[in-house]
Design a protein around this motif. Structure first.
Motif, PDB file in Angstrom:
ATOM      1  N   HIS A  93      -3.978  -3.906 -18.690  1.00 13.64           N
ATOM      2  CA  HIS A  93      -5.111  -3.651 -17.810  1.00 13.64           C
ATOM      3  C   HIS A  93      -5.928  -4.920 -17.593  1.00 13.64           C
ATOM      4  O   HIS A  93      -5.899  -5.845 -18.397  1.00 13.64           O
ATOM      5  N   VAL A  94      -6.643  -4.927 -16.479  1.00 15.65           N
ATOM      6  CA  VAL A  94      -7.638  -5.951 -16.207  1.00 15.65           C
ATOM      7  C   VAL A  94      -8.978  -5.234 -16.201  1.00 15.65           C
ATOM      8  O   VAL A  94      -9.090  -4.119 -16.687  1.00 15.65           O
ATOM      9  N   GLN A  95      -9.992  -5.855 -15.621  1.00 15.08           N
ATOM     10  CA  GLN A  95     -11.290  -5.192 -15.585  1.00 15.08           C
ATOM     11  C   GLN A  95     -11.260  -3.973 -14.669  1.00 15.08           C
ATOM     12  O   GLN A  95     -12.137  -3.138 -14.729  1.00 15.08           O
ATOM     13  N   ILE A  96     -10.263  -3.927 -13.796  1.00 15.41           N
ATOM     14  CA  ILE A  96      -9.982  -2.723 -13.023  1.00 15.41           C
ATOM     15  C   ILE A  96      -8.559  -2.299 -13.380  1.00 15.41           C
ATOM     16  O   ILE A  96      -7.804  -3.067 -13.964  1.00 15.41           O
ATOM     17  N   GLU A  97      -8.226  -1.072 -13.061  1.00 18.23           N
ATOM     18  CA  GLU A  97      -6.898  -0.563 -13.383  1.00 18.23           C
ATOM     19  C   GLU A  97      -5.831  -1.440 -12.718  1.00 18.23           C
ATOM     20  O   GLU A  97      -6.008  -1.904 -11.606  1.00 18.23           O
ATOM     21  N   GLU A  98      -4.718  -1.691 -13.410  1.00 16.23           N
ATOM     22  CA  GLU A  98      -3.766  -2.700 -12.967  1.00 16.23           C
ATOM     23  C   GLU A  98      -3.172  -2.399 -11.592  1.00 16.23           C
ATOM     24  O   GLU A  98      -2.903  -3.307 -10.810  1.00 16.23           O
ATOM     25  N   ARG A  99      -2.991  -1.116 -11.277  1.00 16.47           N
ATOM     26  CA  ARG A  99      -2.430  -0.799  -9.965  1.00 16.47           C
ATOM     27  C   ARG A  99      -3.377  -1.234  -8.851  1.00 16.47           C
ATOM     28  O   ARG A  99      -2.969  -1.757  -7.822  1.00 16.47           O
ATOM     29  N   ARG A 100      -4.678  -1.026  -9.055  1.00 16.49           N
ATOM     30  CA  ARG A 100      -5.656  -1.499  -8.075  1.00 16.49           C
ATOM     31  C   ARG A 100      -5.680  -3.031  -8.047  1.00 16.49           C
ATOM     32  O   ARG A 100      -5.853  -3.643  -6.995  1.00 16.49           O
ATOM     33  N   TRP A 101      -5.534  -3.638  -9.238  1.00 14.07           N
ATOM     34  CA  TRP A 101      -5.484  -5.100  -9.327  1.00 14.07           C
ATOM     35  C   TRP A 101      -4.311  -5.649  -8.521  1.00 14.07           C
ATOM     36  O   TRP A 101      -4.460  -6.601  -7.748  1.00 14.07           O
ATOM     37  N   GLN A 102      -3.133  -5.049  -8.652  1.00 18.98           N
ATOM     38  CA  GLN A 102      -1.974  -5.511  -7.901  1.00 18.98           C
ATOM     39  C   GLN A 102      -2.145  -5.253  -6.404  1.00 18.98           C
ATOM     40  O   GLN A 102      -1.683  -6.036  -5.579  1.00 18.98           O
ATOM     41  N   ALA A 103      -2.795  -4.153  -6.041  1.00 24.10           N
ATOM     42  CA  ALA A 103      -3.070  -3.886  -4.630  1.00 24.10           C
ATOM     43  C   ALA A 103      -3.969  -4.963  -4.050  1.00 24.10           C
ATOM     44  O   ALA A 103      -3.759  -5.443  -2.929  1.00 24.10           O
ATOM     45  N   LEU A 104      -4.967  -5.381  -4.830  1.00 22.58           N
ATOM     46  CA  LEU A 104      -5.866  -6.437  -4.389  1.00 22.58           C
ATOM     47  C   LEU A 104      -5.123  -7.758  -4.259  1.00 22.58           C
ATOM     48  O   LEU A 104      -5.300  -8.499  -3.287  1.00 22.58           O
ATOM     49  N   LEU A 105      -4.260  -8.056  -5.228  1.00 23.18           N
ATOM     50  CA  LEU A 105      -3.478  -9.293  -5.174  1.00 23.18           C
ATOM     51  C   LEU A 105      -2.520  -9.293  -3.985  1.00 23.18           C
ATOM     52  O   LEU A 105      -2.299 -10.321  -3.345  1.00 23.18           O
ATOM     53  N   ASP A 106      -1.934  -8.137  -3.689  1.00 20.59           N
ATOM     54  CA  ASP A 106      -1.020  -8.065  -2.554  1.00 20.59           C
ATOM     55  C   ASP A 106      -1.739  -8.337  -1.243  1.00 20.59           C
ATOM     56  O   ASP A 106      -1.251  -9.061  -0.377  1.00 20.59           O
ATOM     57  N   LEU A 107      -2.939  -7.775  -1.086  1.00 17.78           N
ATOM     58  CA  LEU A 107      -3.742  -8.055   0.099  1.00 17.78           C
ATOM     59  C   LEU A 107      -4.119  -9.530   0.145  1.00 17.78           C
ATOM     60  O   LEU A 107      -4.091 -10.161   1.208  1.00 17.78           O
ATOM     61  N   TYR A 108      -4.468 -10.081  -1.001  1.00 17.78           N
ATOM     62  CA  TYR A 108      -4.798 -11.506  -1.139  1.00 17.78           C
ATOM     63  C   TYR A 108      -3.645 -12.366  -0.620  1.00 17.78           C
ATOM     64  O   TYR A 108      -3.832 -13.312   0.161  1.00 17.78           O
ATOM     65  N   ASP A 109      -2.426 -12.016  -1.011  1.00 15.71           N
ATOM     66  CA  ASP A 109      -1.245 -12.752  -0.582  1.00 15.71           C
ATOM     67  C   ASP A 109      -0.992 -12.595   0.909  1.00 15.71           C
ATOM     68  O   ASP A 109      -0.644 -13.555   1.607  1.00 15.71           O
ATOM     69  N   ARG A 110      -1.154 -11.386   1.423  1.00 16.65           N
ATOM     70  CA  ARG A 110      -0.921 -11.153   2.852  1.00 16.65           C
ATOM     71  C   ARG A 110      -1.898 -11.974   3.705  1.00 16.65           C
ATOM     72  O   ARG A 110      -1.520 -12.551   4.734  1.00 16.65           O
ATOM     73  N   VAL A 111      -3.154 -12.024   3.278  1.00 13.49           N
ATOM     74  CA  VAL A 111      -4.143 -12.792   4.027  1.00 13.49           C
ATOM     75  C   VAL A 111      -3.785 -14.276   4.015  1.00 13.49           C
ATOM     76  O   VAL A 111      -3.912 -14.969   5.019  1.00 13.49           O
ATOM     77  N   ALA A 112      -3.318 -14.788   2.873  1.00 11.68           N
ATOM     78  CA  ALA A 112      -2.905 -16.189   2.788  1.00 11.68           C
ATOM     79  C   ALA A 112      -1.765 -16.486   3.755  1.00 11.68           C
ATOM     80  O   ALA A 112      -1.744 -17.523   4.421  1.00 11.68           O
ATOM     81  N   THR A 113      -0.805 -15.564   3.848  1.00 15.10           N
ATOM     82  CA  THR A 113       0.320 -15.737   4.762  1.00 15.10           C
ATOM     83  C   THR A 113      -0.146 -15.712   6.217  1.00 15.10           C
ATOM     84  O   THR A 113       0.297 -16.514   7.042  1.00 15.10           O
ATOM     85  N   TYR A 114      -1.047 -14.782   6.554  1.00 16.09           N
ATOM     86  CA  TYR A 114      -1.585 -14.729   7.906  1.00 16.09           C
ATOM     87  C   TYR A 114      -2.283 -16.038   8.276  1.00 16.09           C
ATOM     88  O   TYR A 114      -2.131 -16.554   9.388  1.00 16.09           O
TER      89      TYR A 114
END
Length: 229
Positions: A199-220
């Motif tokens: 776990h992180v400070q938020i539940e890991e699934r939400r953490w990975q969802a945030l990271l995935d969006l982070y990556d998509r924005v970088a690609t855009y």
């Protein structure tokens, strides 16, 4: 020999993807590294990732500014798909979307085996999951809250970038994405995963969802900065 995918989600090389790199992999500013970065706060030979006994081991190569994994300073540590490596101004997301999806699927199966998700899924949602031959990151990220509504035909997909925009419109779109990226960065840098990578400070699934969006924005942002002729 393990193959490694590194996705640069922040820093001078933001949006770059290095796929299927044979281990060992070295990262730094100099020629001769598997991944050469433009970040002036990254050492000439900053870190190495190698395979040992079926695990991926990251070692900081006595870098000047150090290395963090999931927000924690490290000298040597085991890393997994979905982990975040920070060095200088550069942030790297380890693994492909498929590898991160597989890790989340394994976590889900482990939770199911211990009964943690028993009250969150019914038999219909379980049959939907078992009917998928390939692991989907979008499916895994949404599993906890929407498992009873998901199916391959109703998967929510990310939108494509608009075509035929003028230079001013591209600039406006970039400004929007820069703002989103800045806001996400502030959240991501506060995340610290526990010693067991559960776990992180938020539940890991939400953490990975945030990271995935982070990556998509970088690609855009990379696509906007380097439009096709």
């Amino acid at each position: 020999m393990a193959l490694l995918t590194l996705r640069i989600v922040d820093g001078a090389d933001r949006g770059c993807i290095f796929e299927n790199l044979p281990t060992p992999v070295t990262v730094g500013r100099e020629d001769g590294n598997s991944v050469r970065l433009k970040d002036d706060r990254v050492s000439r030979f900053h870190l190495k990732i190698q395979e040992d006994r079926g695990q991926l081991v990251l070692t900081d190569l006595a870098s000047t500014n150090g290395t963090k994994v999931n927000g924690e300073p490290v000298q040597v540590t085991i890393v997994r798909p979905g982990d975040v490596v920070s060095m200088g101004k550069t942030v790297i997301l380890l693994g492909s979307r498929e590898e991160i999806a597989q890790r989340l699927a394994d976590l889900r199966k482990a939770q199911t085996a211990t009964g943690k998700n028993a009250g969150r899924r019914d038999s219909e949602s379980q049959s939907i999951a078992s009917s998928w031959e390939a692991v989907s990151l979008d499916f895994e990220l949404d599993w906890g809250e929407q498992a009873d509504q998901l199916s391959p035909l109703h998967q929510v997909l990310p939108p494509d970038l608009p075509e035929g925009l003028s230079p001013a419109q591209y600039a406006q779109l970039a400004e929007i994405f820069h703002y989103i990226h800045y806001r996400i960065r502030r959240v991501v840098r506060t995340g610290v995963i526990t010693a067991h990578h559960g776990h992180v400070q938020i539940e890991e699934r939400r953490w990975q969802a945030l990271l995935d969006l982070y990556d998509r924005v970088a690609t855009y942002l990379k696509q906007i900065g380097e439009p096709a002729e």
